[in-house]
Design a protein around this motif. Structure first.
Motif, short mmCIF file in Angstrom:
data_model
loop_
_atom_site.label_atom_id
_atom_site.label_comp_id
_atom_site.label_asym_id
_atom_site.label_seq_id
_atom_site.Cartn_x
_atom_site.Cartn_y
_atom_site.Cartn_z
N ALA A 92 -74.69 -14.17 11.30
CA ALA A 92 -75.31 -12.84 11.79
C ALA A 92 -76.91 -12.77 11.12
CB ALA A 92 -74.51 -12.00 10.70
N ARG A 93 -77.01 -13.45 10.01
CA ARG A 93 -78.55 -13.63 9.49
C ARG A 93 -79.29 -14.36 10.24
NH1 ARG A 93 -76.77 -14.85 3.08
NH2 ARG A 93 -76.28 -12.71 2.59
N ASP A 94 -78.92 -15.33 11.28
CA ASP A 94 -79.65 -16.23 12.12
C ASP A 94 -79.96 -15.32 13.31
OD1 ASP A 94 -79.91 -18.25 10.42
OD2 ASP A 94 -78.17 -19.38 11.27
N GLU A 95 -78.82 -14.62 13.59
CA GLU A 95 -79.11 -13.77 14.70
C GLU A 95 -80.14 -12.52 14.56
OE1 GLU A 95 -78.25 -13.66 17.75
OE2 GLU A 95 -76.38 -15.05 17.78
N LEU A 116 -71.86 -11.23 17.17
CA LEU A 116 -70.97 -11.61 16.27
C LEU A 116 -69.53 -11.50 16.99
CD1 LEU A 116 -71.47 -10.44 12.59
CD2 LEU A 116 -71.63 -12.69 13.50
N SER A 117 -69.25 -10.49 17.78
CA SER A 117 -67.81 -10.35 18.30
C SER A 117 -67.82 -11.59 19.43
CB SER A 117 -67.62 -8.92 19.05
OG SER A 117 -68.63 -8.70 19.89
N GLN A 118 -68.97 -11.63 20.10
CA GLN A 118 -68.78 -12.91 21.00
C GLN A 118 -68.53 -14.14 20.38
OE1 GLN A 118 -72.48 -12.33 23.27
NE2 GLN A 118 -71.74 -10.99 24.62
N TYR A 119 -69.13 -14.43 19.35
CA TYR A 119 -69.01 -15.88 18.45
C TYR A 119 -67.76 -15.98 17.93
CZ TYR A 119 -70.49 -19.42 15.26
OH TYR A 119 -70.33 -20.61 14.47
N SER A 146 -77.16 6.38 11.58
CA SER A 146 -76.23 5.73 10.67
C SER A 146 -74.95 5.15 11.72
CB SER A 146 -75.58 6.20 9.54
OG SER A 146 -75.03 7.62 10.18
N GLU A 147 -74.88 3.98 11.48
CA GLU A 147 -73.52 3.20 12.57
C GLU A 147 -72.63 2.35 11.52
OE1 GLU A 147 -75.17 1.75 16.19
OE2 GLU A 147 -77.19 2.24 15.60
N LEU A 148 -71.60 2.48 12.11
CA LEU A 148 -70.55 1.31 11.37
C LEU A 148 -69.49 0.76 12.27
CD1 LEU A 148 -68.72 0.74 8.91
CD2 LEU A 148 -67.64 2.59 8.97
N TYR A 149 -69.49 -0.35 12.13
CA TYR A 149 -68.81 -1.24 13.35
C TYR A 149 -67.84 -2.13 12.72
CZ TYR A 149 -72.40 0.33 16.61
OH TYR A 149 -73.41 0.87 17.43
N ALA A 150 -66.56 -2.39 13.06
CA ALA A 150 -65.84 -3.27 12.46
C ALA A 150 -65.41 -4.40 13.86
CB ALA A 150 -64.37 -2.36 12.54
N ILE A 151 -65.46 -5.62 13.39
CA ILE A 151 -65.07 -6.78 14.33
C ILE A 151 -63.99 -7.57 13.70
CG2 ILE A 151 -66.04 -8.57 15.31
CD1 ILE A 151 -68.92 -7.75 14.29
N GLU A 152 -62.85 -7.63 14.58
CA GLU A 152 -61.72 -8.29 14.36
C GLU A 152 -61.50 -9.64 14.87
OE1 GLU A 152 -58.79 -5.82 16.26
OE2 GLU A 152 -59.21 -3.90 15.16
N PRO A 153 -60.65 -10.57 14.34
CA PRO A 153 -60.39 -11.94 14.54
C PRO A 153 -60.30 -12.21 15.95
CG PRO A 153 -59.15 -11.26 12.65
CD PRO A 153 -59.69 -10.17 13.35
N SER A 154 -59.93 -11.37 17.00
CA SER A 154 -59.77 -11.37 18.15
C SER A 154 -61.19 -11.31 18.97
CB SER A 154 -59.07 -10.34 18.82
OG SER A 154 -59.44 -9.12 18.67
N GLY A 155 -62.36 -11.05 18.36
CA GLY A 155 -63.55 -10.81 18.99
C GLY A 155 -63.89 -9.29 19.40
N VAL A 156 -62.94 -8.37 19.32
CA VAL A 156 -63.13 -7.28 19.77
C VAL A 156 -63.73 -6.32 18.66
CG1 VAL A 156 -61.01 -6.30 19.10
CG2 VAL A 156 -61.87 -5.14 20.80
N PHE A 157 -64.80 -5.53 18.84
CA PHE A 157 -65.32 -4.54 17.95
C PHE A 157 -65.44 -3.01 18.26
CE2 PHE A 157 -69.14 -5.01 20.65
CZ PHE A 157 -69.75 -3.79 20.61
N TYR A 158 -65.29 -2.30 17.48
CA TYR A 158 -65.11 -0.71 17.71
C TYR A 158 -66.18 0.00 16.84
CZ TYR A 158 -60.55 -1.70 19.81
OH TYR A 158 -59.57 -2.42 20.65
#
Length: 256
Positions: A92-95, A116-119, A146-158
């Motif tokens: 994420a820091r590199d991105e 990140l989700s694609q990765y 303000s924004e809040l995102y959750a990324i799961e192990p499957s690669g999906v994010f909301y």
């Protein structure tokens, strides 16, 4: 069809007959065994909180933090395998750095969540890899939003107004759902800090996990230059004291 993974859980690239990818489900189990983390969003910013379980009295506090900086305007909290999470933070820091160098602008949080989700999703497609055992939340405040995102192990994010993960996810969500979206939006960052501390103390399992370290961070109008940073010590102490007082009052009510 069988609901167990026998014969179909040896590779992340293999589906079971009923359409399940067991390696991804096992990664979610790793997340569920972790300390609880939450994120709360209001119009002025986002607050992140983490319950870091202390497994040994010899453990040095403040090491292996659960809340980390990605960029000046973005913070990340995670539940799951620590080593996996730190690898994702490095990505994420590199991105963020690459985007800044290319466009001379801070990286948009939704774009970072997408990358990140694609990765993470790529690690669910090949037999030589395994999914990341991590769920992470990205908190950001950029251009007054303000924004809040959750990324799961499957690669999906909301995108969320409030999110929780870890072993007490269900209990934490129950506490957060007591607030309506409009209630959350109209709260101040300081109020969210107090609410986040209360939720973590409320859902903490004192029987199984006696000792824990609370981590609190914020990003938004209340933080210095709208940067993501750990909550100041005075405010942190006040939030913890209020959370402990609320727990004591709750115990008194139960006894009566």
């Amino acid at each position: 069809m069988s609901s167990i993974g026998t014969g179909y859980d040896l590779s992340a690239s293999q589906f079971s007959p009923d359409g399940r990818v067991f390696q991804v489900e096992y990664a979610l189990k790793a997340v569920e065994n972790s300390g609880t983390v939450i994120g709360l969003k209001c119009k002025d910013g986002v607050v992140l909180a983490a319950e870091k379980i202390i497994t040994s009295k010899l453990f040095t506090r403040s090491t292996q933090k659960r809340i980390l900086n990605v960029d000046t305007h973005i913070g990340l909290v995670f539940a799951g395998l620590v080593a996996d999470a730190y690898q994702l933070v490095a990505i994420a820091r590199d991105e963020a750095s690459d985007y800044k160098q290319t466009h001379n602008l801070p990286i948009p949080p939704k774009y970072l969540a997408t990358r990140l989700s694609q990765y993470m999703h790529a690690y669910t497609l090949y037999g030589a890899l395994r999914p990341f055992g991590v769920t992470c939340f990205l908190a950001s405040y950029l251009n007054g939003k303000s924004e809040l995102y959750a990324i799961e192990p499957s690669g999906v994010f909301y995108a969320y107004n409030g999110a929780a993960s870890g072993k007490a996810k269900a209990a934490a969500l129950t506490e957060m759902e007591k607030f309506s979206p409009s209630d959350l939006a109209n709260k101040s960052l300081k109020q969210l800090v107090n609410d986040a501390a209360k939720i973590i103390y409320t859902v903490h399992d004192e029987v199984k996990d006696k000792d824990f370290e609370l981590e609190l961070s914020w990003v938004g109008e209340g933080s210095e230059e709208c940067r993501h940073q750990m909550v100041p010590d005075a405010l942190f102490k006040a939030a913890v004291d209020e959370a402990k007082a609320a727990m004591a009052d709750s115990d008194t009510d139960d006894e009566s």
